[in-house]
Design a protein around this motif. Structure first.
Motif, PDB file in Angstrom:
ATOM      1  N   MET A 105       0.919  -1.266   0.062  1.00 21.44           N
ATOM      2  CA  MET A 105      -0.047   0.032   0.038  1.00 21.44           C
ATOM      3  C   MET A 105       0.840   1.293   0.140  1.00 21.44           C
ATOM      4  SD  MET A 105      -1.234   2.494   2.088  1.00 21.44           S
ATOM      5  CE  MET A 105      -0.938   1.969   3.901  1.00 21.44           C
ATOM      6  N   GLU A 106       1.752   1.296   0.827  1.00 19.35           N
ATOM      7  CA  GLU A 106       2.642   2.326   0.733  1.00 19.35           C
ATOM      8  C   GLU A 106       3.474   2.645  -0.539  1.00 19.35           C
ATOM      9  OE1 GLU A 106       5.249   2.520   4.436  1.00 19.35           O
ATOM     10  OE2 GLU A 106       3.469   2.587   5.767  1.00 19.35           O
ATOM     11  N   ALA A 107       3.946   1.754  -1.174  1.00 17.25           N
ATOM     12  CA  ALA A 107       4.730   1.621  -2.417  1.00 17.25           C
ATOM     13  C   ALA A 107       3.846   2.442  -3.597  1.00 17.25           C
ATOM     14  CB  ALA A 107       5.231   0.174  -2.845  1.00 17.25           C
ATOM     15  N   VAL A 108       2.535   2.200  -3.270  1.00 13.59           N
ATOM     16  CA  VAL A 108       1.610   2.596  -4.345  1.00 13.59           C
ATOM     17  C   VAL A 108       1.393   4.083  -3.934  1.00 13.59           C
ATOM     18  CG1 VAL A 108      -1.073   2.710  -5.272  1.00 13.59           C
ATOM     19  CG2 VAL A 108       0.262   0.395  -4.848  1.00 13.59           C
ATOM     20  N   ILE A 109       1.156   4.530  -2.822  1.00 16.35           N
ATOM     21  CA  ILE A 109       0.567   5.841  -2.548  1.00 16.35           C
ATOM     22  C   ILE A 109       2.142   6.594  -2.634  1.00 16.35           C
ATOM     23  CG2 ILE A 109      -1.444   5.187  -1.267  1.00 16.35           C
ATOM     24  CD1 ILE A 109      -0.136   5.997   1.052  1.00 16.35           C
ATOM     25  N   ALA A 110       3.329   6.021  -2.437  1.00 14.71           N
ATOM     26  CA  ALA A 110       4.556   6.809  -2.582  1.00 14.71           C
ATOM     27  C   ALA A 110       4.681   7.420  -3.925  1.00 14.71           C
ATOM     28  CB  ALA A 110       5.756   6.149  -2.127  1.00 14.71           C
ATOM     29  N   GLY A 111       4.003   6.801  -5.080  1.00 17.30           N
ATOM     30  CA  GLY A 111       4.327   6.872  -6.497  1.00 17.30           C
ATOM     31  C   GLY A 111       3.098   7.806  -6.626  1.00 17.30           C
ATOM     32  N   ILE A 112       2.125   8.503  -5.964  1.00 21.84           N
ATOM     33  CA  ILE A 112       1.168   9.331  -6.454  1.00 21.84           C
ATOM     34  C   ILE A 112       1.318  10.720  -5.638  1.00 21.84           C
ATOM     35  CG2 ILE A 112      -1.310   9.857  -6.234  1.00 21.84           C
ATOM     36  CD1 ILE A 112      -1.763   6.761  -6.159  1.00 21.84           C
ATOM     37  N   SER A 113       1.467  11.877  -6.580  1.00 19.02           N
ATOM     38  CA  SER A 113       1.677  13.029  -5.922  1.00 19.02           C
ATOM     39  C   SER A 113       0.268  13.737  -5.800  1.00 19.02           C
ATOM     40  CB  SER A 113       2.423  13.879  -6.747  1.00 19.02           C
ATOM     41  OG  SER A 113       1.817  14.385  -7.905  1.00 19.02           O
ATOM     42  N   VAL A 114       0.271  14.835  -5.031  1.00 22.29           N
ATOM     43  CA  VAL A 114      -0.854  15.578  -4.868  1.00 22.29           C
ATOM     44  C   VAL A 114      -1.257  16.254  -6.204  1.00 22.29           C
ATOM     45  CG1 VAL A 114      -1.748  17.734  -3.817  1.00 22.29           C
ATOM     46  CG2 VAL A 114      -0.716  16.201  -2.212  1.00 22.29           C
ATOM     47  N   GLU A 115      -0.214  16.573  -7.224  1.00 22.92           N
ATOM     48  CA  GLU A 115      -0.483  16.987  -8.506  1.00 22.92           C
ATOM     49  C   GLU A 115      -1.289  16.153  -9.030  1.00 22.92           C
ATOM     50  OE1 GLU A 115       2.093  19.730 -11.150  1.00 22.92           O
ATOM     51  OE2 GLU A 115       2.759  17.687 -11.543  1.00 22.92           O
ATOM     52  N   ASP A 116      -0.793  14.690  -8.993  1.00 18.67           N
ATOM     53  CA  ASP A 116      -1.665  13.722  -9.874  1.00 18.67           C
ATOM     54  C   ASP A 116      -3.280  13.677  -9.157  1.00 18.67           C
ATOM     55  OD1 ASP A 116       0.861  12.858 -10.933  1.00 18.67           O
ATOM     56  OD2 ASP A 116       1.152  11.570  -9.332  1.00 18.67           O
ATOM     57  N   VAL A 117      -3.399  13.753  -8.141  1.00 20.34           N
ATOM     58  CA  VAL A 117      -4.701  13.553  -7.648  1.00 20.34           C
ATOM     59  C   VAL A 117      -5.519  15.160  -7.885  1.00 20.34           C
ATOM     60  CG1 VAL A 117      -6.180  13.971  -5.442  1.00 20.34           C
ATOM     61  CG2 VAL A 117      -4.004  12.480  -5.393  1.00 20.34           C
ATOM     62  N   LEU A 118      -4.865  16.281  -8.054  1.00 27.20           N
ATOM     63  CA  LEU A 118      -5.121  17.417  -8.630  1.00 27.20           C
ATOM     64  C   LEU A 118      -6.025  17.052 -10.142  1.00 27.20           C
ATOM     65  CD1 LEU A 118      -6.591  20.091  -8.471  1.00 27.20           C
ATOM     66  CD2 LEU A 118      -4.185  20.974  -8.687  1.00 27.20           C
ATOM     67  N   LYS A 119      -4.911  16.803 -10.802  1.00 29.03           N
ATOM     68  CA  LYS A 119      -5.204  16.469 -12.208  1.00 29.03           C
ATOM     69  C   LYS A 119      -6.303  15.616 -12.431  1.00 29.03           C
ATOM     70  CE  LYS A 119      -0.664  17.270 -14.252  1.00 29.03           C
ATOM     71  NZ  LYS A 119       0.842  16.320 -14.800  1.00 29.03           N
ATOM     72  N   ASP A 120      -6.611  14.412 -11.694  1.00 26.95           N
ATOM     73  CA  ASP A 120      -7.428  13.618 -11.887  1.00 26.95           C
ATOM     74  C   ASP A 120      -8.998  14.243 -11.316  1.00 26.95           C
ATOM     75  OD1 ASP A 120      -5.843  11.543 -12.827  1.00 26.95           O
ATOM     76  OD2 ASP A 120      -5.786  10.498 -10.881  1.00 26.95           O
TER      77      ASP A 120
END
Length: 139
Positions: A119-134
């Motif tokens: 789980m930590e490996a997955v969320i480590a690869g996602i940035s706040v910018e990625d979430v904002l784009k989505d």
């Protein structure tokens, strides 16, 4: 089972801050999250302590990102606002006289460690910018 919502609220706050120029008051953040400003201030305090946000006090104060959204991972938010441990062991010690009960805790510790690392490996690869784009794509 105890479930924390602080991670989701932390990501919401950070994404909202990333979408806004300048300071954003806790009352406006609370309106977006649909909760009370005191809860938002508590989580902002955790994010601030982790160096993810900065804050200015007073009637014209508010919060903003401490660094660019692309440089903040969801793992940093998770570690700032939640205690590790999505999964937990038994509340009571299993029966040591039982073949399964005697060994299950050690086995489960390994399983839980693998699951949390994944789980930590997955969320480590996602940035706040990625979430904002989505979010912007979904809107």
């Amino acid at each position: 089972m105890n479930t924390s919502h602080r991670f989701a609220v932390g990501v919401h706050i950070m994404t909202l801050l990333a979408s806004t120029e300048g300071l954003l008051p806790s009352s406006m953040i609370a309106g977006s999250v649909n909760t009370n400003p005191a809860m938002i201030r508590r989580i902002l305090g955790m994010l601030n302590k982790a160096g993810l946000t900065t804050a200015s006090m007073g009637s014209t104060g508010g919060a903003m990102l401490a660094r660019p959204a692309a440089q903040v991972s969801l793992l940093e938010i998770y570690r700032a606002v939640d205690e590790p441990g999505v999964l937990a062991l038994h509340a009571n010690m299993p029966n040591p006289d039982c073949e399964v009960g005697r060994c299950i805790t050690g086995v489960l510790k390994g399983v839980i460690a693998k699951a949390e690392n994944a789980m930590e490996a997955v969320i480590a690869g996602i940035s706040v910018e990625d979430v904002l784009k989505d979010v912007l794509k979904s809107g």
